[in-house]
Write an enzyme that holds these catalytic residues in place. Structure first.
Site, PDB file in Angstrom:
ATOM      1  N   CYS A  64      -0.283  33.101  21.109  1.00 26.38           N
ATOM      2  CA  CYS A  64       0.684  33.687  22.055  1.00 26.38           C
ATOM      3  C   CYS A  64       0.892  32.697  23.184  1.00 26.38           C
ATOM      4  O   CYS A  64       0.523  32.934  24.332  1.00 26.38           O
ATOM      5  CB  CYS A  64       0.172  35.020  22.590  1.00 26.38           C
ATOM      6  SG  CYS A  64      -0.337  36.196  21.315  1.00 26.38           S
ATOM      7  N   ALA A  65       1.497  31.556  22.864  1.00 22.98           N
ATOM      8  CA  ALA A  65       1.506  30.414  23.775  1.00 22.98           C
ATOM      9  C   ALA A  65       2.416  30.592  24.977  1.00 22.98           C
ATOM     10  O   ALA A  65       2.183  29.987  26.028  1.00 22.98           O
ATOM     11  CB  ALA A  65       1.910  29.152  23.005  1.00 22.98           C
TER      12      ALA A  65
ATOM     13  N   GLY B 159       3.226  27.764  27.539  1.00 24.33           N
ATOM     14  CA  GLY B 159       2.288  26.711  27.176  1.00 24.33           C
ATOM     15  C   GLY B 159       1.271  26.285  28.207  1.00 24.33           C
ATOM     16  O   GLY B 159       0.659  25.230  28.062  1.00 24.33           O
ATOM     17  N   GLY B 160       1.029  27.075  29.238  1.00 18.16           N
ATOM     18  CA  GLY B 160       0.040  26.683  30.243  1.00 18.16           C
ATOM     19  C   GLY B 160      -1.340  26.468  29.647  1.00 18.16           C
ATOM     20  O   GLY B 160      -1.999  25.453  29.915  1.00 18.16           O
ATOM     21  N   LYS B 161      -1.799  27.418  28.841  1.00 19.41           N
ATOM     22  CA  LYS B 161      -3.103  27.273  28.204  1.00 19.41           C
ATOM     23  C   LYS B 161      -3.056  26.238  27.088  1.00 19.41           C
ATOM     24  O   LYS B 161      -4.045  25.538  26.832  1.00 19.41           O
ATOM     25  CB  LYS B 161      -3.588  28.625  27.686  1.00 19.41           C
ATOM     26  CG  LYS B 161      -3.961  29.624  28.784  1.00 19.41           C
ATOM     27  CD  LYS B 161      -4.533  30.903  28.201  1.00 19.41           C
ATOM     28  CE  LYS B 161      -5.029  31.847  29.304  1.00 19.41           C
ATOM     29  NZ  LYS B 161      -3.925  32.342  30.158  1.00 19.41           N
TER      30      LYS B 161
ATOM     31  N   ASP C 181       4.788  31.547  19.332  1.00 13.94           N
ATOM     32  CA  ASP C 181       5.256  32.662  20.147  1.00 13.94           C
ATOM     33  C   ASP C 181       6.486  33.264  19.478  1.00 13.94           C
ATOM     34  O   ASP C 181       7.133  32.613  18.647  1.00 13.94           O
ATOM     35  CB  ASP C 181       5.602  32.218  21.571  1.00 13.94           C
ATOM     36  CG  ASP C 181       5.460  33.343  22.581  1.00 13.94           C
ATOM     37  OD1 ASP C 181       4.371  33.484  23.166  1.00 13.94           O
ATOM     38  OD2 ASP C 181       6.425  34.103  22.763  1.00 13.94           O
TER      39      ASP C 181
ATOM     40  N   ASP D 148      -4.064  34.902  23.628  1.00  9.87           N
ATOM     41  CA  ASP D 148      -3.812  35.289  25.018  1.00  9.87           C
ATOM     42  C   ASP D 148      -2.748  36.384  24.951  1.00  9.87           C
ATOM     43  O   ASP D 148      -1.561  36.132  25.129  1.00  9.87           O
ATOM     44  CB  ASP D 148      -3.325  34.069  25.811  1.00  9.87           C
ATOM     45  CG  ASP D 148      -3.066  34.382  27.276  1.00  9.87           C
ATOM     46  OD1 ASP D 148      -3.538  35.430  27.748  1.00  9.87           O
ATOM     47  OD2 ASP D 148      -2.377  33.584  27.935  1.00  9.87           O
TER      48      ASP D 148
ATOM     49  N   CYS E 254      -5.037  39.194  30.746  1.00  5.12           N
ATOM     50  CA  CYS E 254      -5.104  39.160  32.210  1.00  5.12           C
ATOM     51  C   CYS E 254      -5.061  40.598  32.719  1.00  5.12           C
ATOM     52  O   CYS E 254      -4.147  40.997  33.445  1.00  5.12           O
ATOM     53  CB  CYS E 254      -3.991  38.309  32.806  1.00  5.12           C
ATOM     54  SG  CYS E 254      -2.340  38.686  32.196  1.00  5.12           S
TER      55      CYS E 254
END
Length: 390
Positions: A207-208, A211-213, A231, A279, A332
Site C-alpha cells: 500500500c505504497a 511512496g514515503g515508506k 497501490d 501500511d 497509523c
C-alpha cells in the site's frame, strides 16, 4: 488586519471547516488556503495568525461545534486576551453574550473517546494526540550525511531521524532540494525499521501511496535487490517516480492494482518476497496532531470498513511471502480494531505464521505488536506487528 479582524476571519473559516466536516468536504488546510486566495489583502503575518487561531479552536473542541463562533468562544473562555478582541468594532466579532453557546472542550467526540478508552488510551493520552507536531525528517543515506543537515536538528529515536521545531520551512533548503533529506515522522521511520529490508532482497510495499515508506526501504536496501511499490490509486502512486529520482534511488517497480482484484495483479509475486509491508488504509487516529479536524469526520461504520479492508490486505500479503519471510503490518491508528485485534485475527486465520518480537527504542507492547503514541513517544500514533512465515 487588526487582531480582532483576525479572530473574525478565523470564525468565518471555522464555519466552513465545520460544514465540510459534516458533509465530508474539503480538508481544513485547503479551506484556509482557498479563503486567503480570495482575500489578497491579508499579509503573511495575518495568514499565519489566522491559521494558528483556526487550528487552536479545532484542537480545543471534542465534539463538532455548532458554529465557528462557538468554537472560538471555547478558546476565548480560557484566554482573556482573545476574549477582549470580541469588541464589536469594525471587522471584529460581536461582543460576547453570557447566554450564547460555547463549544465543549474535549479530545474527540464521546463515542470515539469510548473506543479509545477500550483500546487503552485514557483521557490524558488522548489529549496528547492533539499536540502540535514537530517537523521530523529522515536523512537519506543514499545521498547525504549528517553534515548536510540544516542547522537546528535534534536526533530522534529513529536510526536516521532528526527533528526541527513546528513550522520549520525545510523545503527551501539545499539539503531538501538535493534529496539528502525527506520529511517523514519519526514513528513512520521506526515502522520502516521493523521491516529490516536488506540489500539484495525482494521487498514489496503493498500500500505504497505516494511512496514515503518505499523510499525509506530503498535506502535500507542500499539500492540493491528488487523493490516493488503497489497501490490501487493511480494519482498517489504517480507521485513516487519524481520523489525517487530526487532521492537517488535505482528504479523502483510500480504496480497499479485493481481494487478488489489485487491477487490477479500480484500473480507474478506470489511466494517471491523476502518481506512485505502492509501500511494499510485506516482511520488515521494517530495523525490528529497534523489533521485535528479528522476526528470530526470519522464514523464507527468507517472504522469497521477499514478493519475489513485491513484483514483482506493482510491475507493477500501473506500469499506473497516466501517461507521464512516476513510480513509487517502497520496502521497509523491507536484503535485496537485496527491494531492488536487485527494482528490477532491474522494469526487465527493463518496458522502457518507466528508473531515476532519487535525491538525498537520507543513504543509499548500491545497484543502481538507494538504501539507508538504521541504522548509517550513523541511520534504520530502507530501500531506495528511483524509476522514470520513458517
Amino acid at each position: 488586519m487588526t487582531p480582532s479582524a483576525r479572530v473574525q476571519a478565523a470564525i468565518e473559516i471555522l464555519d466552513l471547516v465545520i460544514e465540510a466536516a459534516r458533509s465530508n468536504g474539503a480538508p481544513a488546510d485547503r479551506i484556509i488556503a482557498d479563503w486567503f486566495r480570495a482575500r489578497r489583502f491579508a499579509g503573511s503575518k495575518d495568514r499565519r495568525a489566522v491559521r494558528e487561531l483556526t487550528y487552536r479552536a479545532i484542537r480545543a473542541c471534542g465534539e463538532v461545534p455548532e458554529t465557528g463562533r462557538a468554537a472560538m468562544l471555547r478558546v476565548a473562555q480560557e484566554n482573556p486576551d482573545i476574549a477582549e478582541l470580541f469588541d464589536g468594532s469594525r471587522h471584529a466579532p460581536a461582543a460576547i453574550s453570557p447566554e450564547e453557546p460555547v463549544a465543549a472542550r474535549g479530545a474527540a467526540p464521546y463515542w470515539l473517546m469510548m473506543r479509545l478508552a477500550n483500546s487503552g488510551i485514557d483521557a490524558e493520552a488522548a489529549a496528547h494526540m492533539l499536540d502540535r507536531a514537530p517537523l521530523d525528517i529522515r536523512l537519506n543515506t543514499l545521498k547525504g550525511t549528517p553534515d548536510d543537515l540544516p542547522e537546528g536538528a535534534e536526533k530522534t529515536q529513529a536510526v536516521n531521524g532528526w527533528r526541527y521545531p513546528p513550522d520549520t520551512r525545510i523545503e527551501p533548503t539545499e539539503a531538501y532540494a538535493s534529496g539528502a533529506i525527506e520529511v517523514q515522522d519519526t514513528g513512520s521511520q521506526l515502522t520502516c525499521e521493523v521491516v529490516a529490508a536488506a540489500p539484495g532482497e525482494t521487498v514489496v510495499d503493498l500500500c505504497a501511496g505516494a511512496g514515503g515508506k518505499t523510499l525509506a526501504l530503498a535506502a535500507s536496501m542500499a539500492n540493491t535487490g528488487r523493490l516493488v511499490a503497489c497501490d490501487s490509486d493511480r494519482t498517489r502512486l504517480s507521485r513516487l517516480a519524481p520523489r525517487a529520482e530526487r532521492a537517488g534511488t535505482l528504479p523502483i517497480e510500480t504496480l497499479l492494482l485493481n481494487p478488489g482484484k489485487e491477487p490477479a495483479g500480484l500473480s507474478g509475486l506470489m511466494g517471491a518476497a523476502d518481506a512485505v509491508l502492509v501500511d494499510a488504509p485506516c482511520s488515521g487516529t494517530g495523525t490528529w496532531r497534523r489533521n485535528p479536524e479528522a476526528r470530526w469526520r470519522l464514523t464507527d461504520k468507517q472504522i469497521l470498513r477499514y478493519a475489513t479492508t485491513q484483514a483482506r490486505l493482510l491475507d493477500i500479503a501473506a500469499s506473497l511471502v516466501k517461507p521464512e519471510g516476513r510480513l509487517v503490518f502497520v496502521t497509523c491508528s491507536l484503535l485496537d480494531a485496527e491494531g492488536a485485534d487485527q494482528a490477532e485475527g491474522f494469526l487465527a486465520r493463518n496458522p502457518g505464521w507466528q508473531a515476532e518480537a519487535i525491538a525498537l527504542p520507543a513504543g509499548t507492547p500491545r497484543g502481538a505488536g507494538l504501539r507508538l503514541s504521541p504522548g509517550q513517544d513523541g511520534t504520530d500514533g502507530f501500531f506495528v506487528a511483524r509476522f514470520k512465515r513458517l
